[in-house]
Design a protein around this motif. Sequence first.
Motif, PDB file in Angstrom:
ATOM      1  N   ASP A  53      31.292  19.481  16.813  1.00 29.52           N
ATOM      2  CA  ASP A  53      31.757  18.347  16.121  1.00 29.52           C
ATOM      3  C   ASP A  53      31.223  18.635  14.604  1.00 29.52           C
ATOM      4  N   THR A  54      32.235  19.556  13.646  1.00 32.98           N
ATOM      5  CA  THR A  54      31.413  20.025  12.372  1.00 32.98           C
ATOM      6  C   THR A  54      31.504  18.641  11.590  1.00 32.98           C
ATOM      7  N   GLU A  55      32.257  17.656  11.667  1.00 31.46           N
ATOM      8  CA  GLU A  55      31.967  16.565  10.607  1.00 31.46           C
ATOM      9  C   GLU A  55      30.676  15.816  10.898  1.00 31.46           C
ATOM     10  N   ARG A  56      30.195  15.726  12.076  1.00 27.94           N
ATOM     11  CA  ARG A  56      28.969  15.116  12.329  1.00 27.94           C
ATOM     12  C   ARG A  56      27.789  16.023  11.953  1.00 27.94           C
ATOM     13  N   VAL A  57      28.055  17.652  11.938  1.00 28.14           N
ATOM     14  CA  VAL A  57      27.221  18.185  11.474  1.00 28.14           C
ATOM     15  C   VAL A  57      26.833  18.202  10.106  1.00 28.14           C
ATOM     16  N   LYS A  58      27.799  17.977   9.304  1.00 25.95           N
ATOM     17  CA  LYS A  58      27.683  17.800   7.876  1.00 25.95           C
ATOM     18  C   LYS A  58      27.153  16.531   7.527  1.00 25.95           C
ATOM     19  N   HIS A  59      27.280  15.492   8.392  1.00 27.00           N
ATOM     20  CA  HIS A  59      26.876  14.229   8.298  1.00 27.00           C
ATOM     21  C   HIS A  59      25.215  14.532   8.098  1.00 27.00           C
ATOM     22  N   TRP A  60      24.703  15.046   9.109  1.00 32.92           N
ATOM     23  CA  TRP A  60      23.300  15.276   9.583  1.00 32.92           C
ATOM     24  C   TRP A  60      22.878  16.118   8.344  1.00 32.92           C
ATOM     25  N   ILE A  61      23.152  17.258   7.901  1.00 31.26           N
ATOM     26  CA  ILE A  61      23.036  18.065   6.892  1.00 31.26           C
ATOM     27  C   ILE A  61      22.808  17.236   5.636  1.00 31.26           C
ATOM     28  N   SER A  62      23.714  16.376   5.299  1.00 24.31           N
ATOM     29  CA  SER A  62      23.682  15.440   4.073  1.00 24.31           C
ATOM     30  C   SER A  62      22.477  14.396   3.988  1.00 24.31           C
ATOM     31  N   ASN A  63      22.067  14.217   5.397  1.00 27.69           N
ATOM     32  CA  ASN A  63      20.811  13.302   5.584  1.00 27.69           C
ATOM     33  C   ASN A  63      19.633  13.908   5.526  1.00 27.69           C
ATOM     34  N   GLY A  64      19.498  15.492   5.524  1.00 26.16           N
ATOM     35  CA  GLY A  64      18.411  15.951   5.579  1.00 26.16           C
ATOM     36  C   GLY A  64      18.136  16.927   6.682  1.00 26.16           C
ATOM     37  N   ALA A  65      18.766  17.058   7.622  1.00 26.27           N
ATOM     38  CA  ALA A  65      18.719  17.810   8.818  1.00 26.27           C
ATOM     39  C   ALA A  65      18.777  19.098   8.378  1.00 26.27           C
ATOM     40  N   GLN A  66      18.019  20.018   9.205  1.00 29.07           N
ATOM     41  CA  GLN A  66      18.220  21.444   8.968  1.00 29.07           C
ATOM     42  C   GLN A  66      18.447  22.278  10.144  1.00 29.07           C
ATOM     43  N   LEU A  67      19.435  23.337  10.175  1.00 27.39           N
ATOM     44  CA  LEU A  67      19.751  23.983  11.171  1.00 27.39           C
ATOM     45  C   LEU A  67      18.826  25.128  11.463  1.00 27.39           C
ATOM     46  N   THR A  68      19.006  25.189  12.764  1.00 28.47           N
ATOM     47  CA  THR A  68      18.080  26.987  13.253  1.00 28.47           C
ATOM     48  C   THR A  68      19.199  27.855  12.896  1.00 28.47           C
ATOM     49  N   ASP A  69      18.580  29.172  12.727  1.00 30.88           N
ATOM     50  CA  ASP A  69      19.214  30.179  12.417  1.00 30.88           C
ATOM     51  C   ASP A  69      20.543  30.311  13.273  1.00 30.88           C
TER      52      ASP A  69
END
Length: 84
Positions: A53-69
């Motif tokens: 769910d790319t929209e939710r990923v973008k939401h979490w990134i905008s709230n400061g979440a970081q992705l693993t490699d």
Amino acid sequence: MVKIRLTRGGAKKRPFYHIIVTDQRNKRDGRSIERLGYYNPIATPTEKRVELDTERVKHWISNGAQLTDKVRVLFKEASAQASA
């Protein structure tokens, strides 16, 4: 810190991963905040390899979440599939 990472499922020698949002202090297969999709590394050509769910990923990134490699690579792959 909140991370978007993989958690392992599946049987022995048949891995299957869920892409989740969790606190980085939690164990790999521990408690999660939200499940965003899955990754099947041994998918056949008829099965989906990545569902995200790319929209939710973008939401979490905008709230400061970081992705693993690995999740960053899978996010790019899912975004390319969605735009194609």
